[in-house]
Design a protein around this motif. Structure first.
Motif, PDB file in Angstrom:
ATOM      1  N   PRO A   1       0.811  -1.215   0.000  1.00 33.94           N
ATOM      2  CA  PRO A   1       0.000   0.000   0.000  1.00 33.94           C
ATOM      3  C   PRO A   1       0.844   1.265   0.000  1.00 33.94           C
ATOM      4  CG  PRO A   1      -0.385  -1.305   1.992  1.00 33.94           C
ATOM      5  CD  PRO A   1       0.633  -2.029   1.194  1.00 33.94           C
ATOM      6  N   SER A   2       0.211   2.356  -0.392  1.00 39.71           N
ATOM      7  CA  SER A   2       0.862   3.656  -0.383  1.00 39.71           C
ATOM      8  C   SER A   2       1.358   3.969   1.028  1.00 39.71           C
ATOM      9  CB  SER A   2      -0.162   4.700  -0.833  1.00 39.71           C
ATOM     10  OG  SER A   2       0.430   5.943  -0.874  1.00 39.71           O
ATOM     11  N   GLY A   3       2.608   4.465   1.101  1.00 35.38           N
ATOM     12  CA  GLY A   3       3.160   4.852   2.401  1.00 35.38           C
ATOM     13  C   GLY A   3       3.800   3.716   3.160  1.00 35.38           C
TER      14      GLY A   3
ATOM     15  N   GLY B   1       6.618   2.304   2.582  1.00 37.29           N
ATOM     16  CA  GLY B   1       8.077   2.451   2.676  1.00 37.29           C
ATOM     17  C   GLY B   1       8.838   1.874   1.484  1.00 37.29           C
ATOM     18  N   LYS B   2       8.142   1.494   0.425  1.00 32.90           N
ATOM     19  CA  LYS B   2       8.800   0.839  -0.720  1.00 32.90           C
ATOM     20  C   LYS B   2       9.831   1.764  -1.375  1.00 32.90           C
ATOM     21  CE  LYS B   2       4.866   0.394  -2.888  1.00 32.90           C
ATOM     22  NZ  LYS B   2       3.962   1.139  -1.970  1.00 32.90           N
ATOM     23  N   SER B   3       9.396   2.991  -1.695  1.00 30.52           N
ATOM     24  CA  SER B   3      10.321   3.916  -2.377  1.00 30.52           C
ATOM     25  C   SER B   3      11.482   4.280  -1.461  1.00 30.52           C
ATOM     26  CB  SER B   3       9.605   5.201  -2.784  1.00 30.52           C
ATOM     27  OG  SER B   3       8.617   4.908  -3.718  1.00 30.52           O
ATOM     28  N   THR B   4      11.177   4.465  -0.195  1.00 24.43           N
ATOM     29  CA  THR B   4      12.247   4.816   0.748  1.00 24.43           C
ATOM     30  C   THR B   4      13.288   3.705   0.797  1.00 24.43           C
ATOM     31  OG1 THR B   4      10.691   6.108   2.057  1.00 24.43           O
ATOM     32  CG2 THR B   4      12.718   5.441   3.153  1.00 24.43           C
ATOM     33  N   PHE B   5      12.820   2.466   0.828  1.00 16.54           N
ATOM     34  CA  PHE B   5      13.765   1.353   0.861  1.00 16.54           C
ATOM     35  C   PHE B   5      14.617   1.332  -0.412  1.00 16.54           C
ATOM     36  CE2 PHE B   5      14.850  -3.140   0.060  1.00 16.54           C
ATOM     37  CZ  PHE B   5      15.742  -3.290   1.109  1.00 16.54           C
TER      38      PHE B   5
HETATM   39  N1  LIG Z   1      11.841  12.938   2.383  1.00 12.01           N
HETATM   40  C1  LIG Z   1      10.848  12.621   3.238  1.00 12.01           C
HETATM   41  N2  LIG Z   1      10.593  13.361   4.314  1.00 12.01           N
HETATM   42  C2  LIG Z   1       9.622  13.051   5.186  1.00 12.01           C
HETATM   43  N3  LIG Z   1       8.812  11.956   5.058  1.00 12.01           N
HETATM   44  C3  LIG Z   1       9.026  11.182   3.985  1.00 12.01           C
HETATM   45  C4  LIG Z   1      10.033  11.458   3.020  1.00 12.01           C
HETATM   46  N4  LIG Z   1      10.003  10.477   2.065  1.00 12.01           N
HETATM   47  C5  LIG Z   1       9.010   9.652   2.425  1.00 12.01           C
HETATM   48  N5  LIG Z   1       8.425  10.064   3.572  1.00 12.01           N
HETATM   49  C6  LIG Z   1       7.322   9.385   4.263  1.00 12.01           C
HETATM   50  O1  LIG Z   1       7.688   8.026   4.398  1.00 12.01           O
HETATM   51  C7  LIG Z   1       6.533   7.190   4.286  1.00 12.01           C
HETATM   52  C8  LIG Z   1       6.809   6.131   3.241  1.00 12.01           C
HETATM   53  O2  LIG Z   1       6.902   6.751   1.962  1.00 12.01           O
HETATM   54  P1  LIG Z   1       7.318   5.926   0.673  1.00 12.01           P
HETATM   55  O3  LIG Z   1       7.279   6.879  -0.477  1.00 12.01           O
HETATM   56  O4  LIG Z   1       8.565   5.188   0.930  1.00 12.01           O
HETATM   57  O5  LIG Z   1       6.124   4.884   0.559  1.00 12.01           O
HETATM   58  P2  LIG Z   1       5.662   3.995  -0.671  1.00 12.01           P
HETATM   59  O6  LIG Z   1       5.334   2.665  -0.108  1.00 12.01           O
HETATM   60  O7  LIG Z   1       6.698   4.041  -1.739  1.00 12.01           O
HETATM   61  O8  LIG Z   1       4.337   4.742  -1.136  1.00 12.01           O
HETATM   62  P3  LIG Z   1       3.721   4.984  -2.614  1.00 12.01           P
HETATM   63  O9  LIG Z   1       3.255   3.642  -3.115  1.00 12.01           O
HETATM   64  O10 LIG Z   1       2.569   5.923  -2.365  1.00 12.01           O
HETATM   65  O11 LIG Z   1       4.796   5.612  -3.462  1.00 12.01           O
HETATM   66  C9  LIG Z   1       5.374   8.108   3.978  1.00 12.01           C
HETATM   67  O12 LIG Z   1       4.693   8.356   5.195  1.00 12.01           O
HETATM   68  C10 LIG Z   1       6.038   9.370   3.467  1.00 12.01           C
HETATM   69  O13 LIG Z   1       5.253  10.493   3.747  1.00 12.01           O
END
Ligand SMILES: Nc1ncnc2c1ncn2[C@@H]1O[C@H](COP(=O)(O)OP(=O)(O)OP(=O)(O)O)[C@@H](O)[C@H]1O
Length: 265
Positions: free
Chosen positions: A44-46, A48-52
């Motif tokens: 799901p969105s949020g 942490g996939k992109s962060t990882f």
């Molecule tokens: N640079 C940042 N500063 C503060 N919070 C961040 C930053 N980057 C990501 N986040 C937060 O980290 C959490 C995970 O974000 P991330 O983009 O990794 O999720 P995701 O699973 O890739 O979501 P999506 O599918 O919507 O892209 C979210 O709550 C986001 O708001």
């Protein structure tokens, strides 16, 4: 698609943690990716996939855990004590082993397609122009865009721009390719042409980690699917098994929601 086992993993993430302020985004991610393996991160969105993905490529520092890419330790450990900090040169060198493609294509708008492709090899590797051009043209052939070499990005469709972005990442001859939702910004009718290029790349033996919401791609092309939620890996396994027969209730609910969305193409 031709994963090699019993060798040093291309990516070795052990207990990776990442916080943004008080927001704990990654809560101890363990993931090993073998050379030649294609891994899709879904969730799901949020979650942490992109962060990882960004942690793999030094684009984010980590707050805990250790990450190795192609045998070299990446980044930081122990909350800013920077035990494993690398020199700027080391970071640049190991970054060039990793190609990354983003949702937005991030091409240089004032450069032609060809110039976009030869910029990094010329700057970073001090490569002779003729060599950089020859490799760039061969990659443009591969993504079906050789005839667009002298065009500017604004003259291309979104799908064509993303194919250029993939070719540009490949110009540095990376060992590992990371894709962060590469089709999310595209009109539905353009998604297939980008997925086809990615599938060809997977078939060529490239190691790939792909954040995607394209479940058919994940099922048909990936070796392994990793489902993340709330900063954890909740379930992972062979792609077809996870997509068609998930075991965890959260994976089931997520897949039911995305598979019920209208098809992209
Ligand atoms: N640079 C940042 N500063 C503060 N919070 C961040 C930053 N980057 C990501 N986040 C937060 O980290 C959490 C995970 O974000 P991330 O983009 O990794 O999720 P995701 O699973 O890739 O979501 P999506 O599918 O919507 O892209 C979210 O709550 C986001 O708001």
């Amino acid at each position: 698609m031709t994963a090699t086992h019993n060798v040093e993993p291309m990516v070795k993430a052990d207990a990776i943690c990442k916080n943004f302020g008080s927001n704990q985004v990654l809560k101890g991610i363990d993931l090993h990716v073998q050379p030649g393996e294609v891994v899709c991160l879904i969730g799901p969105s949020g979650s942490g996939k992109s962060t990882f993905l960004r942690c793999i490529n030094h684009l984010e520092t980590v707050d805990g855990g250790r990450m190795w890419v192609n045998g070299k330790i990446v980044g930081y450990d122990l909350k800013g004590s920077k035990l494993y900090e690398q020199s700027h040169n080391d970071v640049c060198r190991s970054r060039s082993e990793v190609g990354m493609v983003f949702q937005q294509f991030n091409l240089f708008p004032h450069m032609t397609v060809l110039e976009n492709l030869i910029e990094a090899p010329r700057l970073v590797r001090k490569e002779k122009k003729a060599k950089a051009v020859a490799r760039a043209m061969s990659l443009l052939e591969k993504v079906g865009l050789a005839e667009k070499a002298q065009s500017y990005p604004r003259q291309l469709s979104g799908g064509q721009q993303q194919r250029v972005a993939i070719a540009r990442a490949l110009c540095m001859e990376p060992q590992l390719m990371l894709f962060d939702e590469p089709t999310s910004a595209l009109d539905p009718e353009l998604v297939g042409e980008v997925l086809k290029v990615m599938k060809d790349l997977a078939n060529s033996g490239m190691t790939m980690v792909v954040v995607t919401h394209e479940m058919n791609f994940a099922r048909d092309v990936a070796d392994r699917v990793v489902f993340m939620a709330d900063g954890y890996v909740v379930e992972q396994g062979p792609a077809r098994e996870v997509i068609t027969n998930p075991q965890n209730e959260r994976t089931k609910a997520f897949l039911a929601s995305v598979l019920s969305e209208p098809a992209a193409a």
